[in-house]
Write an enzyme that holds these catalytic residues in place. Structure first.
Site, PDB file in Angstrom:
ATOM      1  N   LYS A   1       1.452  -1.272   0.073  1.00  0.00           N
ATOM      2  CA  LYS A   1      -0.463   0.223   0.382  1.00  0.00           C
ATOM      3  C   LYS A   1       1.365   0.856  -0.543  1.00  0.00           C
ATOM      4  CE  LYS A   1      -0.520  -0.843   4.681  1.00  0.00           C
ATOM      5  NZ  LYS A   1      -0.412  -2.502   5.049  1.00  0.00           N
TER       6      LYS A   1
ATOM      7  N   GLY B   1      -6.935  -6.252   2.390  1.00  0.00           N
ATOM      8  CA  GLY B   1      -6.485  -7.500   2.214  1.00  0.00           C
ATOM      9  C   GLY B   1      -7.347  -8.145   0.938  1.00  0.00           C
TER      10      GLY B   1
ATOM     11  N   ASP C   1      -1.150   3.769   8.640  1.00  0.00           N
ATOM     12  CA  ASP C   1      -1.458   2.585   7.116  1.00  0.00           C
ATOM     13  C   ASP C   1      -2.652   3.015   6.430  1.00  0.00           C
ATOM     14  OD1 ASP C   1      -1.034  -0.504   6.950  1.00  0.00           O
ATOM     15  OD2 ASP C   1      -3.107   0.476   7.841  1.00  0.00           O
TER      16      ASP C   1
ATOM     17  N   LYS D   1      -3.886   4.049   2.810  1.00  0.00           N
ATOM     18  CA  LYS D   1      -4.989   2.777   1.781  1.00  0.00           C
ATOM     19  C   LYS D   1      -5.720   3.804   1.705  1.00  0.00           C
ATOM     20  CE  LYS D   1      -4.342  -0.886   5.789  1.00  0.00           C
ATOM     21  NZ  LYS D   1      -4.745  -1.587   6.576  1.00  0.00           N
TER      22      LYS D   1
ATOM     23  N   GLY E   1      -4.093 -10.219   6.953  1.00  0.00           N
ATOM     24  CA  GLY E   1      -3.834 -12.482   6.730  1.00  0.00           C
ATOM     25  C   GLY E   1      -3.668 -13.208   5.418  1.00  0.00           C
TER      26      GLY E   1
HETATM   27  N1  LIG Z   1       0.040  -9.594   6.577  1.00  0.00           N
HETATM   28  C1  LIG Z   1      -0.617  -8.691   5.874  1.00  0.00           C
HETATM   29  O1  LIG Z   1      -2.067  -9.205   6.687  1.00  0.00           O
HETATM   30  C2  LIG Z   1      -0.884  -7.674   4.836  1.00  0.00           C
HETATM   31  C3  LIG Z   1      -1.919  -7.924   4.176  1.00  0.00           C
HETATM   32  C4  LIG Z   1      -2.438  -7.027   3.271  1.00  0.00           C
HETATM   33  C5  LIG Z   1      -1.288  -6.777   2.751  1.00  0.00           C
HETATM   34  N2  LIG Z   1       0.551  -6.585   2.901  1.00  0.00           N
HETATM   35  C6  LIG Z   1       1.423  -6.116   2.669  1.00  0.00           C
HETATM   36  O2  LIG Z   1       1.791  -7.648   1.759  1.00  0.00           O
HETATM   37  C7  LIG Z   1       3.276  -7.459   1.438  1.00  0.00           C
HETATM   38  C8  LIG Z   1       3.797  -8.842   2.695  1.00  0.00           C
HETATM   39  O3  LIG Z   1       4.042  -8.140   3.706  1.00  0.00           O
HETATM   40  P1  LIG Z   1       3.788  -9.553   4.404  1.00  0.00           P
HETATM   41  O4  LIG Z   1       3.181  -9.758   5.754  1.00  0.00           O
HETATM   42  O5  LIG Z   1       3.482 -10.507   3.453  1.00  0.00           O
HETATM   43  O6  LIG Z   1       5.592  -9.199   5.246  1.00  0.00           O
HETATM   44  P2  LIG Z   1       6.675 -10.299   5.494  1.00  0.00           P
HETATM   45  O7  LIG Z   1       6.322 -11.158   6.656  1.00  0.00           O
HETATM   46  O8  LIG Z   1       7.739  -9.278   6.506  1.00  0.00           O
HETATM   47  O9  LIG Z   1       7.251 -10.608   4.675  1.00  0.00           O
HETATM   48  C9  LIG Z   1       7.864 -10.165   3.334  1.00  0.00           C
HETATM   49  C10 LIG Z   1       8.882 -10.752   3.137  1.00  0.00           C
HETATM   50  O10 LIG Z   1      10.091 -10.017   2.450  1.00  0.00           O
HETATM   51  C11 LIG Z   1      11.106 -10.139   2.510  1.00  0.00           C
HETATM   52  N3  LIG Z   1      11.680  -9.204   2.976  1.00  0.00           N
HETATM   53  C12 LIG Z   1      11.607  -8.221   3.293  1.00  0.00           C
HETATM   54  N4  LIG Z   1      12.496  -7.118   2.489  1.00  0.00           N
HETATM   55  C13 LIG Z   1      13.296  -7.756   1.447  1.00  0.00           C
HETATM   56  C14 LIG Z   1      14.862  -7.246   0.563  1.00  0.00           C
HETATM   57  N5  LIG Z   1      15.018  -6.471   0.733  1.00  0.00           N
HETATM   58  N6  LIG Z   1      14.775  -8.050  -0.387  1.00  0.00           N
HETATM   59  C15 LIG Z   1      14.309  -9.445  -0.386  1.00  0.00           C
HETATM   60  N7  LIG Z   1      13.621 -10.152   0.335  1.00  0.00           N
HETATM   61  C16 LIG Z   1      13.275  -9.030   1.365  1.00  0.00           C
HETATM   62  C17 LIG Z   1      11.707 -10.786   4.176  1.00  0.00           C
HETATM   63  O11 LIG Z   1      12.689 -11.464   4.565  1.00  0.00           O
HETATM   64  P3  LIG Z   1      12.984 -11.395   6.472  1.00  0.00           P
HETATM   65  O12 LIG Z   1      12.479 -12.824   6.643  1.00  0.00           O
HETATM   66  O13 LIG Z   1      14.487 -11.393   6.006  1.00  0.00           O
HETATM   67  O14 LIG Z   1      12.391 -10.059   7.117  1.00  0.00           O
HETATM   68  C18 LIG Z   1      10.206 -11.210   4.109  1.00  0.00           C
HETATM   69  O15 LIG Z   1      10.305 -12.680   3.894  1.00  0.00           O
HETATM   70  C19 LIG Z   1       3.195  -5.921   2.583  1.00  0.00           C
HETATM   71  O16 LIG Z   1       3.777  -4.573   0.990  1.00  0.00           O
HETATM   72  C20 LIG Z   1       2.545  -5.941   2.740  1.00  0.00           C
HETATM   73  O17 LIG Z   1       1.957  -3.939   3.263  1.00  0.00           O
HETATM   74  C21 LIG Z   1       0.515  -7.662   3.972  1.00  0.00           C
END
Ligand SMILES: NC(=O)c1ccc[n+]([C@@H]2O[C@H](COP(=O)([O-])OP(=O)(O)OC[C@H]3O[C@@H](n4cnc5c(N)ncnc54)[C@H](OP(=O)(O)O)[C@@H]3O)[C@@H](O)[C@H]2O)c1
Length: 457
Positions: free
Chosen positions: A137, A166, A233, A237, A334
């Site tokens: 976002k 989401g 945040d 959005k 999630g």
């Molecule tokens: N989780 C939710 O509920 C949700 C909902 C809507 C949108 N989103 C969006 O979806 C996206 C991902 O969210 P997430 O919850 O999946 O985050 P996350 O669990 O922190 O996963 C991010 C992944 O990207 C990797 N990463 C981060 N920076 C990197 C870099 N510079 N080079 C290579 N790998 C890198 C991280 O590696 P490491 O393991 O080393 O940290 C991790 O595996 C975000 O933009 C978030 O705002 C998430």
């Protein structure tokens, strides 16, 4: 924005070709062509194998019916600790983004989060002829117009349906389902962390600090929760919703944000007396060519659908000039719900569906300054060292700024040294209220700064 489901040379040379060629491409666009139909399924490179990335991979694995999509690359830093056999033997694991850009992947799915290096990756992927799907976002709120422009120039698809709420298909609903209406207002609950904390204060009668600690232990709040609880945040959005729904250019920094940090159980007790509860509400309204955009805690009437939202649920209500209110609700966060939104975008990127992608164009540019002129009723909570003349002192300031008192509420049973009470005001502009509160903050009988919230009808 018109999107071509055809492969375009990386240098965008299609735009310089002769009229016959352009016509031929227009004809190709008119029939539902599957991207890569001649070359087999659409090849997907996931960049970021965290919560959402892993859910997307699992969803792709489980959708054996979805043969048009094929996961071919997973990229993450420190890739050795991320490798998983359940993704199948054909996936290439890498920590090199350059390898992804040089690969034959048709679509890059950016799921790292943050602006750096996500922005550079997305720009380079589009420039070298790949479509992009992202759930980021911040990236779309800050650079969406520019990235969509680039995608359009390259004849590629940029999907961002997972950026807001989401798994709730609110962006496609606004873009496609309500395309026939003129949307004038969008309001909703967009942040699950705030919702969880406010629910816990309400149900457990606990302090904000305790509720935040519980949220962090349950995995609903980050170690640094500022972005969620101070409103940024939801502002990101809201900026995307405003661009897609209201067709207005809104920078997230221009959204007026108020924190939920200063709320306590007593606010819920007084809200209950008023037939209300407290929620973090995001609102964007178009009126006379101006946009009013704000995020912050508000009193919401118990009958209002927004009052019934709990946990990580999101609810967005759009108001159309002709169709009235339409609600979009469901799992706002999630891995799995967000992965559904990513997969829906991937199916569109692969040409499985013919609808055009969400667009920021045409966008009106409008000032946000007018947000302070929006009129609404207000709830004000004071905590004072009791002494005669307090109400008279407050009433004098309100009268000076032409603010009308509606009611005064005081629950029994509190110490005189730390006495909470509430004043509600008749509808007034936020600007006048801010001026009055700035004066009131100087009074020596206040134990803490007053809490102020609009009352949502
Ligand atoms: N989780 C939710 O509920 C949700 C909902 C809507 C949108 N989103 C969006 O979806 C996206 C991902 O969210 P997430 O919850 O999946 O985050 P996350 O669990 O922190 O996963 C991010 C992944 O990207 C990797 N990463 C981060 N920076 C990197 C870099 N510079 N080079 C290579 N790998 C890198 C991280 O590696 P490491 O393991 O080393 O940290 C991790 O595996 C975000 O933009 C978030 O705002 C998430």
């Amino acid at each position: 924005m018109n999107q071509m489901n055809v492969a375009v040379p990386a240098d965008g040379s299609l735009r310089h070709q002769g009229p016959e060629l352009l016509l031929a491409h227009a004809a190709v666009k008119a029939r539902p062509l599957t991207l890569g139909a001649a070359e087999g399924p659409c090849r997907i490179a996931l960049v970021g194998f965290g919560t959402v990335g892993q859910s997307v991979a699992r969803l792709l694995q489980s959708r054996s019916d979805e043969r048009s999509l094929c996961l071919t690359y997973v990229c993450n830093r420190g890739i050795a600790r991320k490798m998983a056999s359940w993704t199948g033997p054909d996936v290439v694991w890498t920590e090199s983004m350059q390898e992804i850009l040089d690969s034959d992947a048709d679509v890059v799915v950016e799921l790292m989060g943050g602006l750096d290096p996500a922005y550079e990756l997305v720009v380079r992927a589009l420039r070298c002829g790949k479509s992009v799907v992202t759930a980021n976002k911040q990236l779309i709120a800050h650079s969406g117009s520019h990235l969509l422009q680039l995608a359009s120039e390259q004849g590629k698809y940029l999907g961002f349906g997972a950026c807001v709420a989401g798994g709730v298909p609110v962006l496609s609903g606004l873009q496609d389902g309500l395309a026939g209406d003129r949307i004038v207002k969008i309001r909703g609950i967009l942040n699950g962390t705030c919702n969880y904390i406010l629910n816990r204060i309400e149900q457990g009668g606990i302090s904000f600090a305790e509720a935040l600690r519980e949220a962090q232990q349950a995995g609903f709040a980050e170690a640094d929760p500022s972005f969620d609880i101070d409103g940024q945040d939801a502002a990101a959005k809201l900026a995307i919703l405003a661009r897609v729904g209201l067709k207005v250019s809104l920078e997230p920094e221009k959204v007026t944000c108020r924190t939920i940090r200063n709320l306590s159980a007593i606010d819920f007790a007084y809200a209950k007396e008023l037939g209300c509860t407290v929620r973090q509400i995001s609102t964007a309204t178009m009126k006379d060519g101006q946009i009013y955009a704000a995020v912050g805690p508000s009193l919401v009437g118990n009958d209002c659908s927004l009052a019934k939202v709990s946990g990580n649920q999101n609810l967005i209500v759009s108001t159309g000039e002709f169709g009235g209110d339409t609600m979009f609700g469901g799992q706002g966060a999630g891995g799995d719900p967000t992965a559904v939104a990513v997969l829906s975008d991937l199916m569109q990127a692969a040409g499985c569906r013919s609808a055009e992608q969400a667009s920021f164009q045409p966008a009106r540019v409008s000032s946000c300054e007018a947000t302070l002129e929006v009129e609404s009723s207000h709830y004000l909570r004071f905590v004072v060292r009791d002494r005669p003349g307090i109400i008279a002192a407050l009433a004098a300031v309100f009268a000076k700024h032409r603010l009308n008192l509606h009611a005064i509420l005081q629950k029994p049973g509190y110490e005189k040294e730390c006495l909470p009470f509430v004043i509600t005001l008749e509808p007034c502009a936020q600007r006048l209220l801010t001026m009055a509160l700035d004066e009131i903050k100087g009074f020596d009988f206040l134990v803490e700064p007053p809490v102020s919230m609009p009352i949502v009808q």
